[in-house]
Design a protein around this motif. Structure first.
Motif, PDB file in Angstrom:
ATOM      1  N   GLN A   1       0.737  -1.080   0.053  1.00  0.00           N
ATOM      2  CA  GLN A   1       0.087  -0.031   0.073  1.00  0.00           C
ATOM      3  C   GLN A   1       0.725   1.393  -0.054  1.00  0.00           C
ATOM      4  O   GLN A   1       0.739   2.360  -0.900  1.00  0.00           O
ATOM      5  CB  GLN A   1      -0.748   0.105   1.355  1.00  0.00           C
ATOM      6  N   LYS A   2       1.817   1.238   0.905  1.00  0.00           N
ATOM      7  CA  LYS A   2       2.742   2.438   0.790  1.00  0.00           C
ATOM      8  C   LYS A   2       3.436   2.601  -0.313  1.00  0.00           C
ATOM      9  O   LYS A   2       3.810   3.910  -0.798  1.00  0.00           O
ATOM     10  CB  LYS A   2       3.790   2.300   2.268  1.00  0.00           C
ATOM     11  N   ASP A   3       4.029   1.424  -0.931  1.00  0.00           N
ATOM     12  CA  ASP A   3       5.015   1.854  -2.159  1.00  0.00           C
ATOM     13  C   ASP A   3       3.965   2.338  -3.162  1.00  0.00           C
ATOM     14  O   ASP A   3       4.303   3.076  -4.073  1.00  0.00           O
ATOM     15  CB  ASP A   3       5.514   0.289  -2.702  1.00  0.00           C
ATOM     16  N   TYR A   4       2.666   1.571  -3.446  1.00  0.00           N
ATOM     17  CA  TYR A   4       1.674   2.241  -3.948  1.00  0.00           C
ATOM     18  C   TYR A   4       1.356   3.666  -3.989  1.00  0.00           C
ATOM     19  O   TYR A   4       1.427   4.253  -5.251  1.00  0.00           O
ATOM     20  CB  TYR A   4       0.415   1.365  -4.355  1.00  0.00           C
ATOM     21  N   LEU A   5       1.173   4.341  -2.849  1.00  0.00           N
ATOM     22  CA  LEU A   5       0.517   5.380  -2.690  1.00  0.00           C
ATOM     23  C   LEU A   5       1.901   6.230  -3.122  1.00  0.00           C
ATOM     24  O   LEU A   5       1.596   7.598  -3.484  1.00  0.00           O
ATOM     25  CB  LEU A   5       0.260   5.685  -1.194  1.00  0.00           C
ATOM     26  N   SER A   6       3.148   5.947  -2.680  1.00  0.00           N
ATOM     27  CA  SER A   6       4.339   6.535  -3.204  1.00  0.00           C
ATOM     28  C   SER A   6       4.265   6.896  -4.383  1.00  0.00           C
ATOM     29  O   SER A   6       4.604   8.099  -5.170  1.00  0.00           O
ATOM     30  CB  SER A   6       5.568   6.146  -2.538  1.00  0.00           C
ATOM     31  N   TYR A   7       4.238   6.004  -5.393  1.00  0.00           N
ATOM     32  CA  TYR A   7       4.488   5.829  -6.813  1.00  0.00           C
ATOM     33  C   TYR A   7       3.226   6.768  -7.275  1.00  0.00           C
ATOM     34  O   TYR A   7       3.270   7.287  -8.410  1.00  0.00           O
ATOM     35  CB  TYR A   7       4.295   4.521  -7.441  1.00  0.00           C
ATOM     36  N   SER A   8       2.013   6.391  -6.812  1.00  0.00           N
ATOM     37  CA  SER A   8       0.853   7.386  -7.225  1.00  0.00           C
ATOM     38  C   SER A   8       1.075   8.785  -7.323  1.00  0.00           C
ATOM     39  O   SER A   8       0.360   9.703  -8.109  1.00  0.00           O
ATOM     40  CB  SER A   8      -0.584   6.870  -6.423  1.00  0.00           C
TER      41      SER A   8
ATOM     42  N   ILE B   1       3.512  10.488  -8.135  1.00  0.00           N
ATOM     43  CA  ILE B   1       4.267  10.863  -9.435  1.00  0.00           C
ATOM     44  C   ILE B   1       4.030  10.341 -10.956  1.00  0.00           C
ATOM     45  O   ILE B   1       4.446  10.609 -11.811  1.00  0.00           O
ATOM     46  CB  ILE B   1       5.782  10.706  -9.311  1.00  0.00           C
ATOM     47  N   MET B   2       3.100   9.380 -10.837  1.00  0.00           N
ATOM     48  CA  MET B   2       2.539   8.570 -11.798  1.00  0.00           C
ATOM     49  C   MET B   2       0.859   8.705 -12.204  1.00  0.00           C
ATOM     50  O   MET B   2       0.114   8.970 -11.173  1.00  0.00           O
ATOM     51  CB  MET B   2       2.765   7.098 -11.860  1.00  0.00           C
ATOM     52  N   THR B   3       0.734   8.734 -13.395  1.00  0.00           N
ATOM     53  CA  THR B   3      -1.056   8.810 -13.611  1.00  0.00           C
ATOM     54  C   THR B   3      -1.228   7.411 -14.463  1.00  0.00           C
ATOM     55  O   THR B   3      -0.555   6.957 -15.219  1.00  0.00           O
ATOM     56  CB  THR B   3      -1.317  10.090 -14.309  1.00  0.00           C
ATOM     57  N   TRP B   4      -2.417   7.067 -14.281  1.00  0.00           N
ATOM     58  CA  TRP B   4      -2.905   5.806 -14.996  1.00  0.00           C
ATOM     59  C   TRP B   4      -4.148   6.037 -15.852  1.00  0.00           C
ATOM     60  O   TRP B   4      -4.972   7.104 -15.315  1.00  0.00           O
ATOM     61  CB  TRP B   4      -3.184   4.756 -14.169  1.00  0.00           C
ATOM     62  N   SER B   5      -4.330   5.585 -16.859  1.00  0.00           N
ATOM     63  CA  SER B   5      -5.248   5.999 -17.912  1.00  0.00           C
ATOM     64  C   SER B   5      -6.757   5.256 -17.292  1.00  0.00           C
ATOM     65  O   SER B   5      -7.951   5.526 -17.889  1.00  0.00           O
ATOM     66  CB  SER B   5      -5.088   5.516 -19.319  1.00  0.00           C
ATOM     67  N   SER B   6      -6.546   4.272 -16.754  1.00  0.00           N
ATOM     68  CA  SER B   6      -7.839   3.506 -16.090  1.00  0.00           C
ATOM     69  C   SER B   6      -7.662   2.805 -14.747  1.00  0.00           C
ATOM     70  O   SER B   6      -6.434   2.548 -14.364  1.00  0.00           O
ATOM     71  CB  SER B   6      -8.200   2.514 -17.352  1.00  0.00           C
ATOM     72  N   PRO B   7      -8.816   2.602 -14.193  1.00  0.00           N
ATOM     73  CA  PRO B   7      -8.162   1.566 -12.739  1.00  0.00           C
ATOM     74  C   PRO B   7      -7.596   0.206 -12.875  1.00  0.00           C
ATOM     75  O   PRO B   7      -6.979  -0.097 -12.040  1.00  0.00           O
ATOM     76  CB  PRO B   7      -9.799   1.638 -12.495  1.00  0.00           C
ATOM     77  N   GLU B   8      -7.691  -0.222 -14.102  1.00  0.00           N
ATOM     78  CA  GLU B   8      -7.151  -1.372 -14.375  1.00  0.00           C
ATOM     79  C   GLU B   8      -5.843  -1.069 -14.599  1.00  0.00           C
ATOM     80  O   GLU B   8      -5.007  -2.067 -14.286  1.00  0.00           O
ATOM     81  CB  GLU B   8      -7.738  -2.111 -15.890  1.00  0.00           C
ATOM     82  N   ASP B   9      -5.277  -0.128 -15.332  1.00  0.00           N
ATOM     83  CA  ASP B   9      -3.899   0.069 -15.330  1.00  0.00           C
ATOM     84  C   ASP B   9      -3.411   0.379 -14.107  1.00  0.00           C
ATOM     85  O   ASP B   9      -2.096  -0.161 -13.760  1.00  0.00           O
ATOM     86  CB  ASP B   9      -3.511   1.449 -16.246  1.00  0.00           C
ATOM     87  N   SER B  10      -3.996   0.983 -13.211  1.00  0.00           N
ATOM     88  CA  SER B  10      -3.514   1.345 -11.739  1.00  0.00           C
ATOM     89  C   SER B  10      -3.222  -0.098 -11.053  1.00  0.00           C
ATOM     90  O   SER B  10      -2.220  -0.128 -10.532  1.00  0.00           O
ATOM     91  CB  SER B  10      -4.594   2.085 -11.054  1.00  0.00           C
ATOM     92  N   LEU B  11      -4.295  -0.801 -11.140  1.00  0.00           N
ATOM     93  CA  LEU B  11      -4.188  -2.218 -10.468  1.00  0.00           C
ATOM     94  C   LEU B  11      -2.994  -3.085 -11.110  1.00  0.00           C
ATOM     95  O   LEU B  11      -2.184  -3.792 -10.389  1.00  0.00           O
ATOM     96  CB  LEU B  11      -5.675  -3.080 -10.449  1.00  0.00           C
ATOM     97  N   GLY B  12      -3.048  -2.814 -12.152  1.00  0.00           N
ATOM     98  CA  GLY B  12      -1.944  -3.812 -13.136  1.00  0.00           C
ATOM     99  C   GLY B  12      -0.724  -3.373 -12.383  1.00  0.00           C
ATOM    100  O   GLY B  12       0.290  -4.232 -12.537  1.00  0.00           O
ATOM    101  N   PHE B  13      -0.337  -1.903 -12.462  1.00  0.00           N
ATOM    102  CA  PHE B  13       0.792  -1.535 -11.967  1.00  0.00           C
ATOM    103  C   PHE B  13       1.233  -2.013 -10.657  1.00  0.00           C
ATOM    104  O   PHE B  13       2.499  -2.381 -10.499  1.00  0.00           O
ATOM    105  CB  PHE B  13       0.869   0.056 -11.747  1.00  0.00           C
ATOM    106  N   GLY B  14       0.371  -1.801  -9.672  1.00  0.00           N
ATOM    107  CA  GLY B  14       0.694  -2.459  -8.349  1.00  0.00           C
ATOM    108  C   GLY B  14       1.130  -3.720  -8.454  1.00  0.00           C
ATOM    109  O   GLY B  14       2.152  -4.423  -7.653  1.00  0.00           O
ATOM    110  N   LEU B  15       0.353  -4.705  -9.214  1.00  0.00           N
ATOM    111  CA  LEU B  15       0.761  -6.130  -9.178  1.00  0.00           C
ATOM    112  C   LEU B  15       2.130  -6.370  -9.880  1.00  0.00           C
ATOM    113  O   LEU B  15       2.900  -7.039  -9.511  1.00  0.00           O
ATOM    114  CB  LEU B  15      -0.408  -7.006  -9.893  1.00  0.00           C
ATOM    115  N   SER B  16       2.164  -5.764 -11.073  1.00  0.00           N
ATOM    116  CA  SER B  16       3.582  -5.660 -11.733  1.00  0.00           C
ATOM    117  C   SER B  16       4.864  -5.350 -10.866  1.00  0.00           C
ATOM    118  O   SER B  16       6.067  -5.962 -10.958  1.00  0.00           O
ATOM    119  CB  SER B  16       3.657  -5.221 -13.033  1.00  0.00           C
TER     120      SER B  16
END
Length: 94
Positions: A55-62, A64-79
């Protein structure tokens, strides 16, 4: 993003000090948790710890990054976790 200062022995990711641990040391910690708390409680504690770290990693990257969809956001966290070799991620259509 990630700065490593060998002289000060620090690793910093976006102004957050990181803890680096050898894999065999972490395995020893996992075994101790299992021995001291029981296999189920030790596993639950590690799951909770991993979830909070993610959660903390994801919030930190969020920040500085933007995603075009919720699926892309979820995919980033998993990858991100897959890239770090912490888990295996497979794309599935549900």
């Amino acid at each position: 993003m990630l700065a490593i200062d060998l002289e000060r022995q620090e690793a910093v990711l976006r102004n957050h000090h990181m803890v680096l641990m050898r894999q065999d040391t972490f395995s020893h910690l996992c075994a101790l948790l299992s021995q001291q708390l029981g296999e189920e409680s030790g596993s639950d504690l590690l799951y909770y710890f991993g979830h909070r770290c993610g959660q903390k990693d994801y919030l930190s990257y969020s920040q500085i990054m933007t995603w075009s969809s919720p699926e892309d956001s979820l995919g980033f966290g998993l990858s991100l976790k897959s890239w770090g070799n912490w888990t295996q991620v497979e794309d599935l259509i549900l």
